[in-house]
Motif scaffolding. Structure first.
Motif, PDB file in Angstrom:
ATOM      1  N   ILE A  45      44.688  54.260  31.819  1.00 43.40           N
ATOM      2  CA  ILE A  45      45.191  54.774  33.100  1.00 43.40           C
ATOM      3  C   ILE A  45      44.361  54.221  34.272  1.00 43.40           C
ATOM      4  O   ILE A  45      44.912  53.753  35.271  1.00 43.40           O
ATOM      5  N   ILE A  46      43.044  54.238  34.127  1.00 46.57           N
ATOM      6  CA  ILE A  46      42.201  53.654  35.188  1.00 46.57           C
ATOM      7  C   ILE A  46      42.443  52.147  35.247  1.00 46.57           C
ATOM      8  O   ILE A  46      42.422  51.531  36.316  1.00 46.57           O
ATOM      9  N   GLY A  47      42.713  51.556  34.081  1.00 44.42           N
ATOM     10  CA  GLY A  47      42.943  50.106  34.000  1.00 44.42           C
ATOM     11  C   GLY A  47      44.186  49.646  34.749  1.00 44.42           C
ATOM     12  O   GLY A  47      44.377  48.439  34.953  1.00 44.42           O
ATOM     13  N   MET A  48      45.025  50.571  35.172  1.00 39.15           N
ATOM     14  CA  MET A  48      46.189  50.174  35.970  1.00 39.15           C
ATOM     15  C   MET A  48      45.759  49.736  37.380  1.00 39.15           C
ATOM     16  O   MET A  48      46.466  48.999  38.052  1.00 39.15           O
ATOM     17  N   GLN A  49      44.607  50.217  37.829  1.00 37.72           N
ATOM     18  CA  GLN A  49      44.237  49.993  39.234  1.00 37.72           C
ATOM     19  C   GLN A  49      43.841  48.561  39.593  1.00 37.72           C
ATOM     20  O   GLN A  49      44.338  48.034  40.598  1.00 37.72           O
ATOM     21  N   PRO A  50      42.956  47.920  38.814  1.00 38.91           N
ATOM     22  CA  PRO A  50      42.553  46.566  39.224  1.00 38.91           C
ATOM     23  C   PRO A  50      43.744  45.610  39.329  1.00 38.91           C
ATOM     24  O   PRO A  50      43.756  44.727  40.192  1.00 38.91           O
ATOM     25  N   GLU A  51      44.745  45.776  38.478  1.00 42.14           N
ATOM     26  CA  GLU A  51      45.906  44.887  38.547  1.00 42.14           C
ATOM     27  C   GLU A  51      46.951  45.406  39.523  1.00 42.14           C
ATOM     28  O   GLU A  51      47.628  44.636  40.193  1.00 42.14           O
ATOM     29  N   GLY A  52      47.051  46.739  39.612  1.00 40.78           N
ATOM     30  CA  GLY A  52      47.979  47.333  40.583  1.00 40.78           C
ATOM     31  C   GLY A  52      47.678  46.789  41.975  1.00 40.78           C
ATOM     32  O   GLY A  52      48.583  46.604  42.808  1.00 40.78           O
ATOM     33  N   ASN A  53      46.424  46.506  42.196  1.00 41.83           N
ATOM     34  CA  ASN A  53      45.937  45.928  43.452  1.00 41.83           C
ATOM     35  C   ASN A  53      46.670  44.645  43.854  1.00 41.83           C
ATOM     36  O   ASN A  53      46.730  44.305  45.028  1.00 41.83           O
ATOM     37  N   TRP A  54      47.238  43.926  42.868  1.00 41.12           N
ATOM     38  CA  TRP A  54      47.872  42.634  43.176  1.00 41.12           C
ATOM     39  C   TRP A  54      49.399  42.659  43.158  1.00 41.12           C
ATOM     40  O   TRP A  54      50.033  41.634  43.428  1.00 41.12           O
ATOM     41  N   ILE A  55      50.001  43.816  42.870  1.00 39.91           N
ATOM     42  CA  ILE A  55      51.463  43.834  42.750  1.00 39.91           C
ATOM     43  C   ILE A  55      52.139  43.380  44.048  1.00 39.91           C
ATOM     44  O   ILE A  55      53.041  42.553  44.029  1.00 39.91           O
ATOM     45  N   THR A  56      51.656  43.859  45.179  1.00 38.22           N
ATOM     46  CA  THR A  56      52.324  43.481  46.438  1.00 38.22           C
ATOM     47  C   THR A  56      52.039  42.046  46.852  1.00 38.22           C
ATOM     48  O   THR A  56      52.676  41.522  47.756  1.00 38.22           O
ATOM     49  N   ARG A  57      51.035  41.430  46.225  1.00 37.33           N
ATOM     50  CA  ARG A  57      50.658  40.073  46.660  1.00 37.33           C
ATOM     51  C   ARG A  57      50.861  39.004  45.589  1.00 37.33           C
ATOM     52  O   ARG A  57      50.375  37.884  45.720  1.00 37.33           O
ATOM     53  N   ALA A  58      51.561  39.345  44.518  1.00 40.66           N
ATOM     54  CA  ALA A  58      51.809  38.356  43.468  1.00 40.66           C
ATOM     55  C   ALA A  58      52.511  37.153  44.104  1.00 40.66           C
ATOM     56  O   ALA A  58      53.309  37.329  45.028  1.00 40.66           O
ATOM     57  N   ALA A  65      57.402  40.791  39.060  1.00 41.59           N
ATOM     58  CA  ALA A  65      58.132  41.574  38.057  1.00 41.59           C
ATOM     59  C   ALA A  65      57.304  41.683  36.772  1.00 41.59           C
ATOM     60  O   ALA A  65      57.236  42.751  36.140  1.00 41.59           O
ATOM     61  N   ILE A  66      56.668  40.574  36.384  1.00 42.30           N
ATOM     62  CA  ILE A  66      55.860  40.577  35.155  1.00 42.30           C
ATOM     63  C   ILE A  66      54.669  41.529  35.311  1.00 42.30           C
ATOM     64  O   ILE A  66      54.372  42.336  34.426  1.00 42.30           O
ATOM     65  N   LEU A  67      54.010  41.442  36.457  1.00 44.84           N
ATOM     66  CA  LEU A  67      52.820  42.268  36.672  1.00 44.84           C
ATOM     67  C   LEU A  67      53.182  43.755  36.710  1.00 44.84           C
ATOM     68  O   LEU A  67      52.480  44.596  36.139  1.00 44.84           O
ATOM     69  N   MET A  68      54.301  44.067  37.353  1.00 45.17           N
ATOM     70  CA  MET A  68      54.728  45.471  37.394  1.00 45.17           C
ATOM     71  C   MET A  68      54.997  45.993  35.993  1.00 45.17           C
ATOM     72  O   MET A  68      54.608  47.111  35.650  1.00 45.17           O
ATOM     73  N   ALA A  69      55.656  45.167  35.181  1.00 42.83           N
ATOM     74  CA  ALA A  69      55.973  45.590  33.807  1.00 42.83           C
ATOM     75  C   ALA A  69      54.686  45.809  33.016  1.00 42.83           C
ATOM     76  O   ALA A  69      54.564  46.745  32.220  1.00 42.83           O
ATOM     77  N   LYS A  70      53.712  44.946  33.251  1.00 45.93           N
ATOM     78  CA  LYS A  70      52.459  45.041  32.521  1.00 45.93           C
ATOM     79  C   LYS A  70      51.706  46.321  32.882  1.00 45.93           C
ATOM     80  O   LYS A  70      51.213  47.042  32.011  1.00 45.93           O
ATOM     81  N   PRO A 115      39.234  40.295  43.378  1.00 44.78           N
ATOM     82  CA  PRO A 115      39.435  39.685  44.702  1.00 44.78           C
ATOM     83  C   PRO A 115      40.471  38.563  44.770  1.00 44.78           C
ATOM     84  O   PRO A 115      40.957  38.280  45.850  1.00 44.78           O
ATOM     85  N   THR A 116      40.807  37.920  43.651  1.00 44.37           N
ATOM     86  CA  THR A 116      41.754  36.786  43.751  1.00 44.37           C
ATOM     87  C   THR A 116      42.897  36.921  42.729  1.00 44.37           C
ATOM     88  O   THR A 116      42.781  37.653  41.740  1.00 44.37           O
ATOM     89  N   TRP A 117      43.950  36.161  42.935  1.00 41.87           N
ATOM     90  CA  TRP A 117      45.079  36.147  41.994  1.00 41.87           C
ATOM     91  C   TRP A 117      44.624  35.706  40.599  1.00 41.87           C
ATOM     92  O   TRP A 117      45.124  36.180  39.576  1.00 41.87           O
ATOM     93  N   ALA A 118      43.647  34.793  40.567  1.00 39.70           N
ATOM     94  CA  ALA A 118      43.181  34.306  39.261  1.00 39.70           C
ATOM     95  C   ALA A 118      42.609  35.445  38.409  1.00 39.70           C
ATOM     96  O   ALA A 118      42.575  35.348  37.174  1.00 39.70           O
ATOM     97  N   ASP A 119      42.179  36.533  39.048  1.00 43.13           N
ATOM     98  CA  ASP A 119      41.682  37.667  38.281  1.00 43.13           C
ATOM     99  C   ASP A 119      42.766  38.257  37.378  1.00 43.13           C
ATOM    100  O   ASP A 119      42.462  38.823  36.324  1.00 43.13           O
TER     101      ASP A 119
END
Ligand code: ACO
Length: 311
Positions: A45-58, A65-70, A115-119
């Motif tokens: 559940i906490i692990g959703m946050q670091p990636e959730g951070n990039w959904i609007t900027r994918a 769509a892939i990131l949201m599904a993940k 901090p970056t998309w590569a993350d």
């Protein structure tokens, strides 16, 4: 003299059979499972946050769509795991309180910034890669509801790992700047992902008992070895460098020699002093408070359903 119940429990474990919710089990076995499964659920559940951070900027609609599904898969993993922990007699509320009060741990890895998309690539490749190495053996955990939950989780994690690998591969085939961004993300995530497996075997207080109970099947260091041996050929295909100058394969022992993990940093993160600990918990607390009306509505709906069924 062990009781009949204890003998039966020991026999089930020895015969690779499963312990189910209504079976007798030693209190310490129950406590260990609640600890591990709830920490595992919190990590998802906490692990959703670091990636959730990039959904609007994918960088594209497809990536978004892939990131949201993940991220949604991770919510699902958390839910199966909370449900598995509930079968041991602990409530969802208790577990949530323990997380929000800082009493329960969650994986150290999710206290690092993105901090970056590569993350997104490095998390998929390294963090989900480490998760798979750790979790595939948990599909055989002696406690039935935990082992069964892990089967689907591992299938999804394996998809997530390839997803991360593909992000890095795309960046590595791009411009110099994109390649540098991918390498930088690998440099930042490599060591924390090795630390995910937990302290070295001689400093792992829970391992011996958990292995005897067949909850854990391999030691922390053993799994770290497997992980590195999986990464080395994949790093070669990607064209990234693993940031450990001491890393080398020892032909004689058949094992990888590696540099020393920064355990001081690891224990600081566990104490709540990592780069993002405060932010992660604050965000979770806010989400929990803002979701109160959903829980109330669901409880009220369930109450109404019951009252129409029982006249
Ligand atoms: N982050 C936070 N805490 C950790 C970590 C870590 N990476 N590694 C170990 N610890 C904690 C342990 O929880 C334990 O603390 P506790 O006794 O207060 O619970 C302490 O450090 C000592 O470690 P061990 O004795 O080695 O603990 P254990 O036998 O539980 O092994 C491990 C730790 C390997 C993480 C085990 O609990 C496990 O396999 N858990 C299930 C997998 C999991 O939780 N994964 C989460 C991240 S992956 C993901 O969600 C994508």
């Amino acid at each position: 003299e062990p009781s009949d119940e204890e003998r039966l429990f020991d026999e089930l474990i020895a015969n690779e059979q499963r312990i189910e919710p209504r079976d007798w089990m030693p209190d310490a076995y129950r406590r260990t499972l609640v600890r591990q499964i709830s920490q595992h659920a919190h990590s998802e559940i906490i692990g959703m946050q670091p990636e959730g951070n990039w959904i609007t900027r994918a960088p594209s609609l497809k990536r978004k769509a892939i990131l949201m599904a993940k991220v949604q898969d991770e919510a699902g993993h958390g839910l199966y795991l909370y449900s598995a922990a509930q079968t041991l007699g602990t409530t969802r509320e208790e577990m949530m309180d323990q997380l929000l009060s800082g009493k329960a741990k969650y994986s150290s890895i999710f206290n690092y910034p993105t901090p970056t998309w590569a993350d997104m690539g490095a998390i998929g490749w390294l963090v989900d890669g480490a998760a798979i190495c750790n979790q595939v053996p948990l599909c055989r955990a002696s406690y039935g509801p935990y082992g069964r939950a892990m089967v689907r989780i591992c299938k999804e994690e394996s998809f997530h790992q390839r997803q991360g690998f593909e992000i890095l591969l795309t960046l590595m085939q791009g411009t110099d700047e994109q390649r540098a961004m991918a390498q930088d993300a690998v440099d930042r995530w490599y060591w924390p992902s090795l630390a995910m497996f937990g302290p070295p075997d001689d400093q792992s207080p829970n391992s011996a008992q958990s292995m005897q109970w067949k909850i854990k099947r391999f030691s922390n260091d053993e799994l770290r070895q497997r992980f590195v041996s999986m990464l080395v050929p994949q790093a070669e295909i990607l064209g990234v460098t693993l940031p450990d100058p001491e890393l080398r394969y020892d032909e004689e022992t058949g094992r990888y020699e590696m540099g020393e993990i920064d355990w001081d940093e690891f224990f600081e993160v566990l104490r709540g002093n990592g780069p993002c600990n405060a932010e992660r918990i604050e965000r979770r607390r806010t989400a929990h408070e803002e979701g109160a009306w959903v829980r109330e509505a669901a409880a009220e709906y369930a109450r109404k359903q019951r009252s129409t069924l029982v006249p």
